[in-house]
Structures are given as structure tokens and as C-alpha cells.
Write an enzyme that holds these catalytic residues in place. Structure first.
Site, mmCIF file in Angstrom:
data_model
loop_
_atom_site.group_PDB
_atom_site.id
_atom_site.type_symbol
_atom_site.label_atom_id
_atom_site.label_comp_id
_atom_site.label_asym_id
_atom_site.label_seq_id
_atom_site.Cartn_x
_atom_site.Cartn_y
_atom_site.Cartn_z
ATOM 1 N N ASP A 13 0.816 -1.229 0.000
ATOM 2 C CA ASP A 13 0.000 0.000 0.000
ATOM 3 C C ASP A 13 0.845 1.273 0.000
ATOM 4 O OD1 ASP A 13 -2.264 -1.657 0.279
ATOM 5 O OD2 ASP A 13 -1.953 -1.707 2.439
ATOM 6 N N LYS A 16 2.292 2.221 -4.989
ATOM 7 C CA LYS A 16 3.030 1.735 -6.172
ATOM 8 C C LYS A 16 2.251 1.990 -7.449
ATOM 9 C CE LYS A 16 3.298 -2.444 -4.503
ATOM 10 N NZ LYS A 16 2.846 -2.233 -3.130
ATOM 11 N N GLY A 17 0.902 1.814 -7.376
ATOM 12 C CA GLY A 17 0.057 1.940 -8.566
ATOM 13 C C GLY A 17 0.296 3.260 -9.274
ATOM 14 N N GLY A 40 -4.267 -4.257 -4.185
ATOM 15 C CA GLY A 40 -5.194 -3.263 -4.721
ATOM 16 C C GLY A 40 -4.392 -2.041 -5.092
ATOM 17 N N HIS A 41 -4.307 -1.746 -6.378
ATOM 18 C CA HIS A 41 -3.512 -0.607 -6.833
ATOM 19 C C HIS A 41 -4.440 0.475 -7.366
ATOM 20 C CE1 HIS A 41 0.023 -3.594 -7.390
ATOM 21 N NE2 HIS A 41 -0.103 -3.188 -6.157
ATOM 22 N N GLN A 225 2.125 -5.982 -2.986
ATOM 23 C CA GLN A 225 2.519 -6.016 -1.572
ATOM 24 C C GLN A 225 3.864 -5.296 -1.365
ATOM 25 O OE1 GLN A 225 1.528 -9.486 -2.807
ATOM 26 N NE2 GLN A 225 -0.480 -8.588 -2.586
ATOM 27 N N THR A 304 -7.616 -1.045 -0.152
ATOM 28 C CA THR A 304 -8.310 -1.031 -1.443
ATOM 29 C C THR A 304 -9.075 -2.336 -1.642
ATOM 30 O OG1 THR A 304 -6.410 0.169 -2.271
ATOM 31 C CG2 THR A 304 -7.930 -0.622 -3.921
ATOM 32 N N THR A 306 -9.856 -4.779 0.944
ATOM 33 C CA THR A 306 -10.745 -5.240 2.018
ATOM 34 C C THR A 306 -11.483 -4.095 2.710
ATOM 35 O OG1 THR A 306 -8.953 -5.070 3.611
ATOM 36 C CG2 THR A 306 -9.261 -7.208 2.547
ATOM 37 N N LEU A 337 3.818 12.884 0.557
ATOM 38 C CA LEU A 337 4.498 13.906 1.358
ATOM 39 C C LEU A 337 3.485 14.951 1.845
ATOM 40 C CD1 LEU A 337 7.377 14.816 2.278
ATOM 41 C CD2 LEU A 337 7.300 16.449 0.390
ATOM 42 N N GLY A 420 0.284 14.545 -3.993
ATOM 43 C CA GLY A 420 -1.161 14.492 -4.152
ATOM 44 C C GLY A 420 -1.498 13.294 -5.017
HETATM 45 P P1 IMP Z 1 -2.682 -12.687 2.230
HETATM 46 O O1 IMP Z 1 -1.721 -12.188 1.204
HETATM 47 O O2 IMP Z 1 -4.117 -12.416 1.885
HETATM 48 O O3 IMP Z 1 -2.430 -14.109 2.596
HETATM 49 O O4 IMP Z 1 -2.424 -11.837 3.582
HETATM 50 C C1 IMP Z 1 -1.229 -11.952 4.333
HETATM 51 C C2 IMP Z 1 -0.844 -10.609 4.921
HETATM 52 O O5 IMP Z 1 -0.455 -9.730 3.872
HETATM 53 C C3 IMP Z 1 -1.960 -9.881 5.674
HETATM 54 O O6 IMP Z 1 -1.378 -9.144 6.737
HETATM 55 C C4 IMP Z 1 -2.518 -8.934 4.647
HETATM 56 O O7 IMP Z 1 -3.156 -7.817 5.241
HETATM 57 C C5 IMP Z 1 -1.239 -8.534 3.927
HETATM 58 N N1 IMP Z 1 -1.466 -8.118 2.543
HETATM 59 C C6 IMP Z 1 -1.701 -8.898 1.476
HETATM 60 N N2 IMP Z 1 -1.821 -8.167 0.361
HETATM 61 C C7 IMP Z 1 -1.625 -6.896 0.710
HETATM 62 C C8 IMP Z 1 -1.571 -5.661 -0.021
HETATM 63 O O8 IMP Z 1 -1.723 -5.601 -1.246
HETATM 64 N N3 IMP Z 1 -1.330 -4.547 0.718
HETATM 65 C C9 IMP Z 1 -1.115 -4.591 2.048
HETATM 66 N N4 IMP Z 1 -1.145 -5.706 2.770
HETATM 67 C C10 IMP Z 1 -1.391 -6.854 2.108
#
Ligand code: IMP
Length: 430
Positions: A13, A16-17, A40-41, A225, A304, A306, A337, A420
Site C-alpha cells: 500500500d 506503487k500503482g 489493490g492498486h 505487496q 483497497t 478489504t 508527502l 497528491g
Molecule cells: P494474504 O496475502 O491475503 O495471505 O495476507 C497476508 C498478509 O499480507 C496480511 O497481513 C494482509 O493484510 C497482507 N497483505 C496482502 N496483500 C496486501 C496488499 O496488497 N497490501 C497490504 N497488505 C497486504
């Protein structure tokens, strides 16, 4: 060298997107190499905001081809919805433009059910997964029982393979977790339909990339990630099940070592995390609410994928230094920033303390951060709006000092700073 890799330097998060969107303006191919729809990007273009989970964010630009590599685990329902969403928005997607590796693995409802059952069984030790079936799909892959996309090309054997996969998982669901079994035949029928729709996109991605790289075409590899969620190098066991770090791009796309030019680490100006696990610089109360936002804007700190509120804290430069080392970062791209405007003083974690011992590096990686207490440097904040600034020299002196301190502490130059959510709200530093 024609290959640039963009990685998250924190817990995902990082924004990167939008950095991929910016850098892919000059790319011939954008390529996603790990994870699945747990990512989620968000890319904002004018009044429109695109949320992408599987297709590389660079596809919003008209020119680059898009690739999903073998390192990805793919839920066909999400893929097809995303293709439809992009088409509705007038973005051209067809099998000429989007190529998906035959060796990428499928996520099924059985993986989703297992993810939920495993999380429930963990009780107080739960990981806080996104419940998208990511861990179980990678488990199927590494136990050599997974379903690869390539299997979709032969209808009869694919149907039987899906059915038998669901039957195997059903035994686990009922025996280990006391969960109702799923209907193998219904799922196999459903997947037959997805196979018909997805088969045209299945390609020899490594061959396609190898030819493009040899011809000097520019490829931008996009990780999902972040470094601290890396299965091997992150805050294990509170990690995802893939390798978001830069070497993961080579394995997850099937390209050799010799092509890499830039390794760009995206980091927020502060720190966030979703899910469980250690977070030494975490903040609570009003300051946390101030950094997180209220959720009214798409760029506020809510997941994005969940919608979960993200945990927030001060920037941790011990972890950033670690990310620079693990990825071999050549540069940093710093996001958000502008969110720090008005916070005075600002804090940056420069080292950790355990009793009388001071640690500037992590002694055994980030798995167990619980004994470490952050040591902070305090820096003066700035109060004038930075969202319209486009040149380094126009930033308030305090903002420049903050950025320079991050460069020194991470040992990595900052080349891009976003102020921004819009495409143009970026400062390029040469
Ligand atoms: P999983 O990838 O759904 O198995 O989740 C494992 C861990 O990675 C959890 O703490 C999730 O919240 C975190 N996680 C997985 N994908 C993302 C992402 O795109 N952004 C931030 N955290 C992520």
C-alpha cells in the site's frame, strides 16, 4: 538495460500503482510478477479512479502491452471483472495486448474456503489475511498439486483436474476444520466457462519478454505487496505467501539477471500496515486518525481490497534501510508527502533500542520486532501547502530537510516525490 523493477519498500500500500502509472508512460511492456487479488492498486486520472487487483497498473496508458507472470496466483472471476471494468472505461484490453503466463496458478473457491477456515482456526494468532485464497493457492503450487492456467487449454482434462482439486480440499475442510464441503462438479462447470474466456490470453510470457528485452524494449516489472510482507524476508509469519522483493520479479516473470537497470523502492512518507503483526512505530489516537484520514477519499488509509482501516505510524528508517539492502534499491519514490503538511514536529525512527543496546540494522531480519523500541529523530514540520509544488527547490526548507534525512538514513537517493493523488502531482528530482 531495459528492465526496471518497482517494489514496495514497506508493508504494501505504498502507492506503487500511481508510481507505476507515472513510469509506464515510457514503457513498452508492464508486467505483474507476484501475488494475486490480495493487492489493490489505485490510479487516479482526473475525476476517475481505477482500482486494479491483477492487471498491471500501467495498462491505463494506451501504449504498453501488459503481462501477468508465472509468479501470480489468479482468481478468474476477479480477472474477468477487471477486464470488463477497464473496457467499460474505454481502455483497450484484448489477447494481443494482455498476455498471461501459462504457468500462473489458479485460485478456486476451495482456496477461498481454506483461507477462511485456516484463519478462523488460528484464533488469536490469526495473520489477518485478505481472505482471497492466496496462501492456500501458493500452498497448492509448492506442494505440486496446483492448477496452472495452461491446463485450461484442454477442456476435458481441465474439468477433471478442477473436480479432483475440490475433492481433495473438501477432505481437508471437513476433516481438519469441520467445514461444509463444496460442490466439485458445480465448480468444475463454472471453471469450464472461465477457461473458455481466459484461454485466448494464455501465452508464453517468458518467451515474449525474452524477445522484447533482447530487442531493447523497455519492460517495467510491477510488484504487489511490499518487502516486509515477503515470504522469506518479511515479518514472518505475518507475511504473504509470495516474494514481492525485486528478485521475485526475475523468478515471477522468468527473465534472467542481466537485464535489470533500475530498482525503484516505493515508500510512503510515513508507515502503514494492514493485518496483524509487529509495527514498532505504530501510532494511536488523534495523530493516527490524522494520518489515516476518514475514509471519504479513495487515497485515505483504508485497504483497497478489504476496506480495512490501515494501521499507521512514523516512518521507520531501520526497516527502510533493510528494504534497500534486500532489494538492491537504486532509488526511492516517496509518496504522500502532502499528508505530513501541518504536523510539527515530525518524527523518523533512526535506530532501535533493546535495553542499553542500539541497533541501526536488524540483527536477524524483521521476523521478531517485539523487543525493539524505536529511537526517533525529531524534525521541524512545514505548514504551507505542497500539493502544487513541482520542483525540489520550491519545497519548504523543512520538507527538503525531511527528505534529505530519509536519503541519508536509507542510503538511497529519492528520485520521485508525490504530493497528491493526481498523475501530475509529482516532483522529479534529478
Ligand atoms: P494474504 O496475502 O491475503 O495471505 O495476507 C497476508 C498478509 O499480507 C496480511 O497481513 C494482509 O493484510 C497482507 N497483505 C496482502 N496483500 C496486501 C496488499 O496488497 N497490501 C497490504 N497488505 C497486504
Amino acid at each position: 538495460m531495459p528492465l526496471d523493477i518497482i517494489v514496495g519498500s514497506q508493508w504494501g500500500d505504498e502507492g506503487k500503482g500511481r508510481m507505476v502509472d507515472l513510469l509506464s508512460a515510457g514503457a513498452d511492456i508492464v508486467a505483474r510478477y507476484n501475488g494475486g487479488d490480495n493487492a489493490g492498486h489505485t490510479v487516479t486520472v482526473g475525476a476517475r479512479s481505477f482500482q486494479l487487483h491483477l492487471i498491471p497498473s500501467g495498462v491505463i496508458h494506451p501504449q504498453p502491452a501488459a503481462v501477468i507472470g508465472n509468479g501470480v496466483v489468479l482468481n478468474p472471476v476477479v480477472l474477468l471483472k477487471e477486464i470488463e471494468m477497464l473496457r467499460q472505461a474505454g481502455i483497450h484490453i484484448d489477447p494481443e495486448r494482455l498476455k498471461i503466463s501459462h504457468a500462473a496458478h489458479l485460485i478456486t473457491p476451495a482456496h477461498l474456503a481454506l483461507d477462511a477456515a485456516q484463519e478462523a482456526a488460528r484464533g488469536g494468532r490469526k495473520i489477518g489475511t485478505t481472505l482471497r485464497g492466496i496462501g492456500p493457492a501458493y500452498t497448492s503450487k509448492t506442494s505440486r498439486q496446483g492448477l496452472r492456467l495452461g491446463e485450461m487449454r484442454s477442456a476435458e482434462t481441465f474439468h477433471a483436474a478442477v473436480r479432483s482439486h475440490v475433492q481433495v480440499v473438501n477432505r481437508q475442510l471437513s476433516r481438519l476444520f469441520d467445514v461444509e464441503p463444496l460442490d466439485p462438479e458445480a465448480i468444475a462447470d463454472e471453471y469450464d466457462d472461465y477457461a473458455r474466456q481466459i484461454t485466448p490470453y494464455i501465452a508464453d510470457v517468458t518467451g515474449f519478454l525474452s524477445e522484447a528485452l533482447t530487442r531493447g524494449r523497455r519492460v517495467l516489472a510491477e510488484g504487489a505487496q511490499g518487502t516486509l510482507l515477503d515470504l522469506d524476508h518479511g515479518t514472518y509469519p505475518f507475511v504473504t505467501s509470495s516474494n514481492p522483493t525485486a528478485p521475485g520479479a526475475l523468478v515471477g516473470l522468468g527473465v534472467g539477471l542481466g537485464h535489470v537497470e533500475r530498482v525503484i523502492g516505493v515508500t510512503k512518507a510515513f508507515q502503514t500496515r494492514v493485518g496483524e503483526g509487529p509495527f514498532p512505530t505504530e501510532l494511536h489516537g488523534d495523530l493516527a486518525t490524522r494520518l489515516r484520514g476518514t475514509g471519504e477519499n479513495p487515497w485515505d488509509e483504508f485497504g483497497t481490497t478489504t476496506g480495512r482501516p490501515r494501521r499507521v505510524g512514523w516512518l521507520d528508517c531501520v526497516l527502510l534501510r533493510y528494504a534497500a539492502r534486500i532489494n538492491g534499491l537504486t532509488e526511492l519514490a516517496l509518496t504522500k508527502l502532502d499528508i505530513l503538511t501541518g504536523l510539527d514536529p515530525l518524527k523518523i525512527c533512526t535506530a532501535y533500542r533493546v535495553g542499553d543496546e542500539i541497533y541501526e540494522q536488524l540483527p536477524y531480519g524483521p521476523s521478531d520486532l517485539s523487543p525493539f523500541e524505536p529511537i526517533y529523530a525529531e524534525l521541524p514540520g512545514w505548514h504551507s501547502d505542497v500539493s502544487e509544488v513541482r520542483r525540489w527547490e520550491d519545497l519548504p526548507e523543512e520538507a527538503r530537510a525531511y527528505l534529505l534525512r530519509i536519503e541519508t538514513l536509507s542510503g538511497t537517493p529519492i528520485r520521485l516525490v508525490s504530493v497528491g493523488p493526481e498523475r501530475h502531482q509529482v516532483i522529479e528530482i534529478s
